[in-house]
Motif scaffolding. Structure first.
Motif, PDB file in Angstrom:
ATOM      1  N   GLY A  71      10.058   5.728  -0.653  1.00 43.71           N
ATOM      2  CA  GLY A  71       9.687   6.139  -2.005  1.00 43.71           C
ATOM      3  C   GLY A  71       8.616   5.276  -2.666  1.00 43.71           C
ATOM      4  O   GLY A  71       8.304   5.467  -3.837  1.00 43.71           O
ATOM      5  N   ALA A  72       8.037   4.316  -1.920  1.00 48.17           N
ATOM      6  CA  ALA A  72       6.982   3.471  -2.503  1.00 48.17           C
ATOM      7  C   ALA A  72       5.776   4.346  -2.883  1.00 48.17           C
ATOM      8  O   ALA A  72       5.399   5.233  -2.138  1.00 48.17           O
ATOM      9  CB  ALA A  72       6.553   2.408  -1.499  1.00 48.17           C
ATOM     10  N   GLN A  73       5.224   4.083  -4.062  1.00 47.69           N
ATOM     11  CA  GLN A  73       4.145   4.955  -4.559  1.00 47.69           C
ATOM     12  C   GLN A  73       2.953   4.178  -5.073  1.00 47.69           C
ATOM     13  O   GLN A  73       3.083   3.065  -5.582  1.00 47.69           O
ATOM     14  CB  GLN A  73       4.681   5.817  -5.718  1.00 47.69           C
ATOM     15  N   ARG A  74       1.773   4.805  -4.962  1.00 49.85           N
ATOM     16  CA  ARG A  74       0.609   4.322  -5.691  1.00 49.85           C
ATOM     17  C   ARG A  74      -0.156   5.521  -6.224  1.00 49.85           C
ATOM     18  O   ARG A  74      -0.192   6.584  -5.596  1.00 49.85           O
ATOM     19  CB  ARG A  74      -0.277   3.429  -4.811  1.00 49.85           C
ATOM     20  N   LEU A  75      -0.747   5.350  -7.396  1.00 47.45           N
ATOM     21  CA  LEU A  75      -1.504   6.432  -8.001  1.00 47.45           C
ATOM     22  C   LEU A  75      -2.974   6.055  -8.020  1.00 47.45           C
ATOM     23  O   LEU A  75      -3.338   4.962  -8.455  1.00 47.45           O
ATOM     24  CB  LEU A  75      -1.028   6.705  -9.430  1.00 47.45           C
ATOM     25  N   LEU A  76      -3.798   6.958  -7.516  1.00 44.79           N
ATOM     26  CA  LEU A  76      -5.225   6.676  -7.447  1.00 44.79           C
ATOM     27  C   LEU A  76      -6.000   7.684  -8.275  1.00 44.79           C
ATOM     28  O   LEU A  76      -5.882   8.894  -8.053  1.00 44.79           O
ATOM     29  CB  LEU A  76      -5.694   6.757  -5.993  1.00 44.79           C
ATOM     30  N   ARG A  77      -6.778   7.190  -9.211  1.00 48.51           N
ATOM     31  CA  ARG A  77      -7.697   8.071  -9.914  1.00 48.51           C
ATOM     32  C   ARG A  77      -8.881   8.326  -8.992  1.00 48.51           C
ATOM     33  O   ARG A  77      -9.127   7.548  -8.062  1.00 48.51           O
ATOM     34  CB  ARG A  77      -8.159   7.422 -11.224  1.00 48.51           C
ATOM     35  N   GLU A  78      -9.611   9.412  -9.274  1.00 45.39           N
ATOM     36  CA  GLU A  78     -10.690   9.822  -8.379  1.00 45.39           C
ATOM     37  C   GLU A  78     -11.621   8.647  -8.038  1.00 45.39           C
ATOM     38  O   GLU A  78     -11.960   8.431  -6.872  1.00 45.39           O
ATOM     39  CB  GLU A  78     -11.480  10.965  -9.040  1.00 45.39           C
ATOM     40  N   ALA A  79     -11.970   7.874  -9.035  1.00 42.58           N
ATOM     41  CA  ALA A  79     -12.931   6.789  -8.845  1.00 42.58           C
ATOM     42  C   ALA A  79     -12.346   5.633  -8.035  1.00 42.58           C
ATOM     43  O   ALA A  79     -13.088   4.778  -7.544  1.00 42.58           O
ATOM     44  CB  ALA A  79     -13.407   6.283 -10.210  1.00 42.58           C
ATOM     45  N   GLU A  80     -11.018   5.594  -7.892  1.00 38.67           N
ATOM     46  CA  GLU A  80     -10.381   4.473  -7.196  1.00 38.67           C
ATOM     47  C   GLU A  80     -10.144   4.759  -5.710  1.00 38.67           C
ATOM     48  O   GLU A  80      -9.732   3.874  -4.963  1.00 38.67           O
ATOM     49  CB  GLU A  80      -9.032   4.153  -7.862  1.00 38.67           C
ATOM     50  N   ILE A  81     -10.392   6.011  -5.290  1.00 34.26           N
ATOM     51  CA  ILE A  81     -10.069   6.409  -3.923  1.00 34.26           C
ATOM     52  C   ILE A  81     -10.904   5.661  -2.888  1.00 34.26           C
ATOM     53  O   ILE A  81     -10.395   5.253  -1.845  1.00 34.26           O
ATOM     54  CB  ILE A  81     -10.205   7.943  -3.767  1.00 34.26           C
ATOM     55  N   ASP A  82     -12.195   5.467  -3.195  1.00 37.03           N
ATOM     56  CA  ASP A  82     -13.105   4.793  -2.249  1.00 37.03           C
ATOM     57  C   ASP A  82     -12.559   3.453  -1.764  1.00 37.03           C
ATOM     58  O   ASP A  82     -12.747   3.082  -0.609  1.00 37.03           O
ATOM     59  CB  ASP A  82     -14.470   4.559  -2.916  1.00 37.03           C
ATOM     60  N   ALA A  83     -11.913   2.732  -2.662  1.00 33.77           N
ATOM     61  CA  ALA A  83     -11.448   1.376  -2.338  1.00 33.77           C
ATOM     62  C   ALA A  83     -10.117   1.387  -1.585  1.00 33.77           C
ATOM     63  O   ALA A  83      -9.651   0.343  -1.134  1.00 33.77           O
ATOM     64  CB  ALA A  83     -11.313   0.575  -3.633  1.00 33.77           C
ATOM     65  N   ASP A  84      -9.498   2.554  -1.425  1.00 33.14           N
ATOM     66  CA  ASP A  84      -8.186   2.608  -0.779  1.00 33.14           C
ATOM     67  C   ASP A  84      -8.324   2.593   0.746  1.00 33.14           C
ATOM     68  O   ASP A  84      -9.258   3.175   1.287  1.00 33.14           O
ATOM     69  CB  ASP A  84      -7.451   3.880  -1.217  1.00 33.14           C
TER      70      ASP A  84
END
Lengths: 108, 229
Positions: free
Chosen positions: B28-41
């Motif tokens: 159940g571990a989660q992270r939320l990525l806004r569109e602009a944050e996806i590149d760094a994931d």
């Protein structure tokens, strides 16, 4: 009122902020002719009030029962439902499809 | 799920920005990525691919099953023309789950009495459209047949790559419109994206029936990957 998935997530937030125990159920996988697509939500509170749907009404009862457990324990659950005539399933989908539903508590 | 994640998802959706919630299913571990944050994931490639398709689903990241809740901006319908068809269209669109905005600078048409419960802007499209911002998640419908009102809006819809663009008018009216769009610099591919005559061919007669045919055509375009034919 017929709620769409946008209203459902807004309501989930509002219910949690009111101090109610809330769980979110999400269709994470489907096989065959499942009634609701992956990503569909059902939001449930500790009293069993709910909004949205994860099936055409076939398995909501079972999801709500499990959601109330999840609200108490805080531990997410994965539920699986398939065709009604297979003994392996407690509750079935008359359409012949299979779905997996992830139920998690919203921690306010 | 943390309430903060849920709140942020709601905030991003209201602002018409994409976001992805990544849930590791085993714990159940989660992270939320806004569109602009996806590149760094670390999983940027998978996340971008899912975002392009706008589809939630299970993926494998680092050998573990993850569910991606892919949230793209809700589909919205922008209509130019507060006409009889629009009066029938607005409640149908709402029932089908689409946000609907109607724009018409003619205040006699764009009156709240004629359009209860819908966003109604009695402005010229040139003023209203830049403010509300057309995008690829918007269906655009031009219904006035008045080039002064429809044309600038059509230009904006073509430029913004609206996923559906429809314009009311006979074949003759549309032929003249095509000439004007060519003059404005649009090529055949762009012009070919306009649905005209507008609506599915169901033999619609009344304004309400035409509204059904237009709404049906918008849904058919939105769900084209699911159609049987």
């Amino acid at each position: 009122m017929i709620a769409n998935d946008n209203d459902i997530l807004r309501e989930a937030e509002a219910w949690t902020r009111e101090g109610r125990g809330v769980a979110l159920a999400t269709v994470v996988e489907t096989w065959g002719s499942a009634p609701r697509p992956v990503g569909s939500h059902l939001v449930i509170d500790a009293e069993g009030s709910f909004l949205g749907s994860v099936s055409g009404g076939c398995v909501e009862g079972a999801v709500i029962a499990d959601a109330i457990d999840v609200i108490e324990s805080g531990k997410p659950k994965m539920l699986e439902f398939g065709v009604a005539d297979e003994t392996a399933w407690q509750v079935g989908l008359s359409c012949g499809g299979r779905i997996r539903v992830y139920v998690e508590r919203i921690d306010g | 799920m943390k309430i903060d994640h849920l709140a942020l998802m709601n905030e991003e959706r209201a602002a018409r920005r994409a976001a992805i919630l990544v849930t590791r299913l085993e714990d159940g571990a989660q992270r939320l990525l806004r569109e602009a944050e996806i590149d760094a994931d670390p999983a940027a490639d998978i996340l971008h691919e899912r975002l392009r398709k706008g589809k939630s689903g299970i993926v494998e990241i680092d050998g573990a099953e993850h569910f991606l809740t892919v949230q793209v901006p809700p589909v919205r319908i922008v209509i130019i023309g507060a006409v009889h068809i629009s009066q029938a269209f607005a409640p149908m669109a709402k029932l089908a789950g689409f946000d609907c905005t109607i724009i018409d600078p003619r205040t006699a048409f764009a009156s709240p009495e004629r359009f209860p419960d819908v966003t109604l802007l009695d402005e010229w499209p040139d003023d209203a459209l830049p403010r509300i911002g057309l995008d690829a998640y918007t269906a655009f419908v031009a219904l006035t047949h008045d080039p002064k009102i429809d044309d600038p809006a059509l230009n904006a819809a073509l430029t913004a790559q609206c996923f559906y663009i429809g314009a009311l008018g006979s074949k003759k009216t549309h032929a003249k419109r095509v000439d004007r769009l060519r003059e404005a610099g649009f090529d055949e591919t762009a012009i070919g994206r306009i649905h005209a005559p507008i609506g599915l061919d169901i033999g619609a007669v009344s304004p309400a029936e035409i509204a059904v045919s237009i709404l049906g055509e918008i849904i058919a375009t939105l769900r084209s990957d699911r159609r049987r034919t």
